[in-house]
Design an enzyme around this catalytic site. Sequence first.
Site, short mmCIF file in Angstrom:
data_model
loop_
_atom_site.label_atom_id
_atom_site.label_comp_id
_atom_site.label_asym_id
_atom_site.label_seq_id
_atom_site.Cartn_x
_atom_site.Cartn_y
_atom_site.Cartn_z
N HIS A 11 0.82 -1.21 0.00
CA HIS A 11 0.00 0.00 0.00
C HIS A 11 0.86 1.27 0.00
O HIS A 11 2.05 1.24 0.32
CB HIS A 11 -0.92 0.01 1.21
CG HIS A 11 -0.16 -0.01 2.53
ND1 HIS A 11 0.43 1.11 3.06
CD2 HIS A 11 0.11 -1.03 3.39
CE1 HIS A 11 1.03 0.80 4.20
NE2 HIS A 11 0.84 -0.50 4.42
N GLU A 85 -2.21 -7.43 6.89
CA GLU A 85 -0.91 -7.39 7.54
C GLU A 85 -0.88 -8.38 8.70
O GLU A 85 -1.93 -8.85 9.17
CB GLU A 85 -0.65 -5.96 8.05
CG GLU A 85 0.66 -5.75 8.80
CD GLU A 85 1.89 -6.04 7.96
OE1 GLU A 85 2.17 -7.25 7.78
OE2 GLU A 85 2.57 -5.11 7.51
#
Length: 214
Positions: A11, A85
């Site tokens: 990201h 994550e």
Amino acid sequence: MEPTRILAIRHGETAWNVNTRLQGHLDIPLNDAGLRQAEHLARALVEREVVNAIYASDLSRAHATAQAIAQSMDQAVSVHVGLRERHFGSFQGRTYAEVETEFPEHAWHWRKRTPDWTPPEGGESLLALRERIVRTVDELAARHTGQQIVMVAHGGVLDILYRAATRIDLQAPRTWSLTNTAVNRLLWTPAGLSLVGWGDTSHLNAQAQDETSL
């Protein structure tokens, strides 16, 4: 069977990236720099790549990055929680320095990358993270043999993908980059992942040139 080509992307930047604050499963948005990175990434991919599907973590920093790509290509983003994550338990929301001060024994295992160690209060071990990521990639890539897909995820996810593709041990020191919005190229077959290219940030160089000219 033809391989699936994967563009694996971390990201864009967040304020917590800048402050070295662990995000984990906390939903932190892109900052202004991250939004610009996503725009330049999208522009580069639409000019250079044919993409058959776009997948992203459900956390907004990854989803917003993927959404910029999807809009440029007139496609949709498919969300998969398996691309999240690593869960860092009580480390989440703390800076690296705070972790060292408040959890010295746990911080030692974190630094040493102890495979079966879990961060306190519900964290995820590296072994569990690897199992989750490999299972998710197998699931998604198997849908697109002979095609190219985008996966937008997180630094910990990208680290696991690199290790899986190069057969590097979980405890080996990291010598490869995990740059925000860098383009990383992998091939998938049922036998596993292989590495094609890593850390392409040419679109970020273009961004820097644009900002210099303002």
